[in-house]
Design a protein around this motif. Structure first.
Motif, PDB file in Angstrom:
ATOM      1  N   LEU A   1       0.577  -1.362   0.226  1.00  0.00           N
ATOM      2  CA  LEU A   1      -0.327   0.183  -0.304  1.00  0.00           C
ATOM      3  C   LEU A   1       0.799   1.446  -0.309  1.00  0.00           C
ATOM      4  O   LEU A   1       1.456   1.267   1.225  1.00  0.00           O
ATOM      5  CB  LEU A   1      -1.125   0.295   1.380  1.00  0.00           C
ATOM      6  N   ASN A   2       0.326   2.099  -1.300  1.00  0.00           N
ATOM      7  CA  ASN A   2       1.699   3.226  -0.903  1.00  0.00           C
ATOM      8  C   ASN A   2       0.284   4.368  -0.367  1.00  0.00           C
ATOM      9  O   ASN A   2      -0.697   4.544  -1.002  1.00  0.00           O
ATOM     10  CB  ASN A   2       2.061   3.721  -2.590  1.00  0.00           C
ATOM     11  N   ILE A   3       0.459   4.513   0.301  1.00  0.00           N
ATOM     12  CA  ILE A   3      -0.079   5.274   1.603  1.00  0.00           C
ATOM     13  C   ILE A   3      -0.435   7.282   0.972  1.00  0.00           C
ATOM     14  O   ILE A   3      -0.797   7.724   1.764  1.00  0.00           O
ATOM     15  CB  ILE A   3      -0.982   5.448   2.865  1.00  0.00           C
ATOM     16  N   GLY A   4       0.317   7.412   0.526  1.00  0.00           N
ATOM     17  CA  GLY A   4       1.141   9.020   0.312  1.00  0.00           C
ATOM     18  C   GLY A   4       2.223   9.214  -0.192  1.00  0.00           C
ATOM     19  O   GLY A   4       3.276   8.505  -0.404  1.00  0.00           O
ATOM     20  N   LYS A   5       2.293  10.457  -1.094  1.00  0.00           N
ATOM     21  CA  LYS A   5       3.262  11.029  -2.053  1.00  0.00           C
ATOM     22  C   LYS A   5       4.065  11.898  -1.076  1.00  0.00           C
ATOM     23  O   LYS A   5       5.110  12.751  -0.913  1.00  0.00           O
ATOM     24  CB  LYS A   5       3.105  11.666  -2.993  1.00  0.00           C
TER      25      LYS A   5
ATOM     26  N   ASP B   1      -6.774   8.110   1.764  1.00  0.00           N
ATOM     27  CA  ASP B   1      -8.054   8.584   3.316  1.00  0.00           C
ATOM     28  C   ASP B   1      -8.751   6.819   3.792  1.00  0.00           C
ATOM     29  O   ASP B   1      -8.097   5.806   3.754  1.00  0.00           O
ATOM     30  CB  ASP B   1      -9.008   9.297   2.824  1.00  0.00           C
ATOM     31  N   ARG B   2      -9.040   7.319   4.654  1.00  0.00           N
ATOM     32  CA  ARG B   2      -9.379   6.248   5.642  1.00  0.00           C
ATOM     33  C   ARG B   2     -10.675   5.332   4.747  1.00  0.00           C
ATOM     34  O   ARG B   2     -10.226   4.181   5.327  1.00  0.00           O
ATOM     35  CB  ARG B   2     -10.595   6.894   6.681  1.00  0.00           C
ATOM     36  N   ASP B   3     -11.448   5.520   3.809  1.00  0.00           N
ATOM     37  CA  ASP B   3     -12.068   5.010   3.050  1.00  0.00           C
ATOM     38  C   ASP B   3     -11.556   4.315   2.773  1.00  0.00           C
ATOM     39  O   ASP B   3     -11.672   2.616   2.205  1.00  0.00           O
ATOM     40  CB  ASP B   3     -13.365   5.714   2.601  1.00  0.00           C
ATOM     41  N   THR B   4     -10.125   4.330   1.497  1.00  0.00           N
ATOM     42  CA  THR B   4      -9.609   3.931   0.730  1.00  0.00           C
ATOM     43  C   THR B   4      -8.884   2.583   1.990  1.00  0.00           C
ATOM     44  O   THR B   4      -9.130   1.518   1.634  1.00  0.00           O
ATOM     45  CB  THR B   4      -8.501   4.819  -0.137  1.00  0.00           C
ATOM     46  N   ILE B   5      -8.443   2.844   3.135  1.00  0.00           N
ATOM     47  CA  ILE B   5      -7.423   2.595   3.852  1.00  0.00           C
ATOM     48  C   ILE B   5      -8.854   1.332   4.131  1.00  0.00           C
ATOM     49  O   ILE B   5      -8.129  -0.585   3.825  1.00  0.00           O
ATOM     50  CB  ILE B   5      -6.867   3.309   4.703  1.00  0.00           C
ATOM     51  N   ASP B   6      -9.975   1.176   4.576  1.00  0.00           N
ATOM     52  CA  ASP B   6     -10.549   0.602   5.036  1.00  0.00           C
ATOM     53  C   ASP B   6     -11.069  -1.015   3.647  1.00  0.00           C
ATOM     54  O   ASP B   6     -11.657  -1.749   4.001  1.00  0.00           O
ATOM     55  CB  ASP B   6     -12.363   0.819   5.360  1.00  0.00           C
ATOM     56  N   ALA B   7     -10.849  -0.302   2.039  1.00  0.00           N
ATOM     57  CA  ALA B   7     -11.174  -0.991   0.839  1.00  0.00           C
ATOM     58  C   ALA B   7     -10.304  -1.720   0.819  1.00  0.00           C
ATOM     59  O   ALA B   7     -10.462  -2.787   0.183  1.00  0.00           O
ATOM     60  CB  ALA B   7     -11.552  -0.004  -0.047  1.00  0.00           C
ATOM     61  N   CYS B   8      -8.961  -1.134   1.387  1.00  0.00           N
ATOM     62  CA  CYS B   8      -7.535  -2.024   0.930  1.00  0.00           C
ATOM     63  C   CYS B   8      -7.959  -3.040   1.724  1.00  0.00           C
ATOM     64  O   CYS B   8      -7.652  -4.608   2.066  1.00  0.00           O
ATOM     65  CB  CYS B   8      -6.444  -1.579   1.034  1.00  0.00           C
TER      66      CYS B   8
ATOM     67  N   ASP C   1       3.069  -4.860   3.186  1.00  0.00           N
ATOM     68  CA  ASP C   1       3.960  -3.486   2.989  1.00  0.00           C
ATOM     69  C   ASP C   1       3.774  -2.293   2.878  1.00  0.00           C
ATOM     70  O   ASP C   1       3.205  -1.957   1.617  1.00  0.00           O
ATOM     71  CB  ASP C   1       4.687  -4.498   1.949  1.00  0.00           C
ATOM     72  N   ILE C   2       3.999  -1.109   3.799  1.00  0.00           N
ATOM     73  CA  ILE C   2       3.494   0.171   3.798  1.00  0.00           C
ATOM     74  C   ILE C   2       4.176   0.975   3.615  1.00  0.00           C
ATOM     75  O   ILE C   2       5.791   0.851   3.964  1.00  0.00           O
ATOM     76  CB  ILE C   2       2.751   0.210   5.626  1.00  0.00           C
ATOM     77  N   THR C   3       4.450   1.602   2.504  1.00  0.00           N
ATOM     78  CA  THR C   3       5.447   1.929   1.831  1.00  0.00           C
ATOM     79  C   THR C   3       4.879   4.165   1.011  1.00  0.00           C
ATOM     80  O   THR C   3       3.732   4.118   1.175  1.00  0.00           O
ATOM     81  CB  THR C   3       5.664   1.872   1.065  1.00  0.00           C
TER      82      THR C   3
ATOM     83  N   GLY D   1      -2.562   2.079  -4.892  1.00  0.00           N
ATOM     84  CA  GLY D   1      -2.105   3.609  -5.544  1.00  0.00           C
ATOM     85  C   GLY D   1      -2.697   4.293  -3.740  1.00  0.00           C
ATOM     86  O   GLY D   1      -3.548   3.571  -3.679  1.00  0.00           O
ATOM     87  N   TRP D   2      -1.902   5.445  -3.459  1.00  0.00           N
ATOM     88  CA  TRP D   2      -2.894   6.413  -3.209  1.00  0.00           C
ATOM     89  C   TRP D   2      -3.888   6.504  -3.397  1.00  0.00           C
ATOM     90  O   TRP D   2      -5.554   7.320  -1.838  1.00  0.00           O
ATOM     91  CB  TRP D   2      -2.249   7.895  -1.841  1.00  0.00           C
TER      92      TRP D   2
END
Length: 371
Positions: free
Chosen positions: A69-73, A96-103, A116-118, A301-302
């Motif tokens: 998960l690329n959680i931001g630039k 955002d939180r909604d996308t994290i929950d979808a992941c 793997d959080i990047t 992607g983020w």
């Protein structure tokens, strides 16, 4: 006793986006690579031809092991070699939180054992700790890809202990165990800050051989070179850092620099682009193909779009939906909230000339050398 002074903050460059460089656009990066004449190299510089010579018509995925998960630039640094073009100005591209929950919902449908959080600097995403806790609660191994210097920011002072308490593996960027080479790639002051951060990680048990507190360092060459021998370099680094800095780590992984974003800009500006791409193509190693990260890893992607790997993500080469009968035009790109693992199992992995970066020499992946 007063606390030790925090070393000066490093500064390397600014993002391509901030400078309004044409190379800020993935399409321009792909066009720059496509314009090179590689006809005199092995396989004429065509990755599909390199695959065909091995009796492989295309790359196909194996069972999914790692969800990346690329959680931001957003990043507190702007390193010269960054293939993400991350930096302090990239404030809008944060998962955002909604996308994290979808992941997480997608993760629950898979047999993946690792998240793997990047980034960017993933720790700067306001939902980073929520994501880590949710993954740990699911029994997943969690990797935090950390630039080290971010651990010295005041709001993150507790993070080394917080990560240790959860058994998170910390994978840290450090170009070299000597100051000159590190600062040259990542900005003056980086080495000093990185060592300070490593000492904080050591103090909470990282880098001491504890499998629950694994500390891995990542090195990229400083210049248009292939990564050095990983096993030999690890011995040298461990001895050098312990002797001169009093810090220890568990493992070193050596990665080739990818001809993407700011490293692509440096290659072009320094006149090294043609020679570097020829080096990558001519060093193609078939033994790396079975271990390529795109075969066991899925990259998100983020914004929730799905990619075969982090490099395809940065070049905007997304996985697309399977065609429907009679469906005209380009297929829509896949969103993590709208797909299932079965949608991805039979796909053909998208490749290009940048893939020679992962297959050159001993190979290069998020886990290090491949052969």
């Amino acid at each position: 006793m007063s606390p030790p002074a925090v070393p000066r903050a490093p500064k390397a460059t600014t993002s391509l986006l901030q400078r309004r460089s044409p190379l800020a656009q993935p399409l321009q990066q792909r066009a720059t690579l496509a314009a090179l004449d590689l006809s005199q190299t092995r396989h004429q510089g065509d990755f599909d031809q390199a695959l065909a010579a091995q009796g492989c018509q295309s790359l196909r995925p194996d069972a999914l092991e790692i969800l990346q998960l690329n959680i931001g630039k957003l990043c507190n640094m702007a390193c010269r070699h960054c293939h993400v073009d991350a930096g302090p100005d990239r404030t809008q591209e944060n998962m955002d939180r909604d996308t994290i929950d979808a992941c997480l919902a997608f993760l629950d449908q898979t047999t993946a054992h690792t998240v793997d959080i990047t980034g960017g600097a993933p720790e700067l995403n306001p939902h980073f700790r929520y994501l880590v806790d949710q993954c740990v609660a699911r029994g997943k191994q969690v990797i935090d890809r950390c630039n080290l210097t971010v651990l010295l920011l005041a709001p993150l002072a507790d993070l080394p202990q917080w990560l240790a308490d959860r058994g998170v593996t910390v994978v840290c960027s450090l170009p070299h165990y000597r100051q000159r080479n590190t600062d040259r790639q990542r900005g003056d002051g980086t080495f000093e800050q990185s060592i300070a951060a490593l000492r904080r990680l050591n103090a909470v048990g990282y880098g001491q051989g504890d499998p629950q507190r694994q500390l891995t360092l990542v090195t990229n060459p400083v210049g248009a070179l292939l990564a050095s021998n990983q096993a030999k370099a690890e011995q040298e680094w461990k001895a050098g850092l312990l002797q001169h800095q009093g810090v220890s780590f568990d493992r070193l992984i050596a990665l080739n620099n990818m001809p993407i974003a700011r490293f692509l800009e440096w290659l072009e500006a320094s006149g090294n682009l043609q020679a570097y791409m020829e080096l990558l193509v001519n060093a193609f190693n078939p033994a790396t193909l079975s271990g390529l990260m795109c075969r066991q890893t899925l990259s998100i992607g983020w914004d929730g779009f799905v990619y075969d790997c982090d490099f395809n993500q940065m070049l905007d080469l997304p996985i697309r939906q399977n065609p429907r009968a009679g469906e005209p035009g380009d297929r829509p790109r896949l969103q993590i909230r709208h797909c299932t693992p079965s949608d991805l199992a039979q796909r053909q992995i998208i490749t290009g000339s940048h893939c020679f970066g992962c297959t050159a020499g001993a190979g290069s992946s998020c886990g290090g050398a491949l052969s």
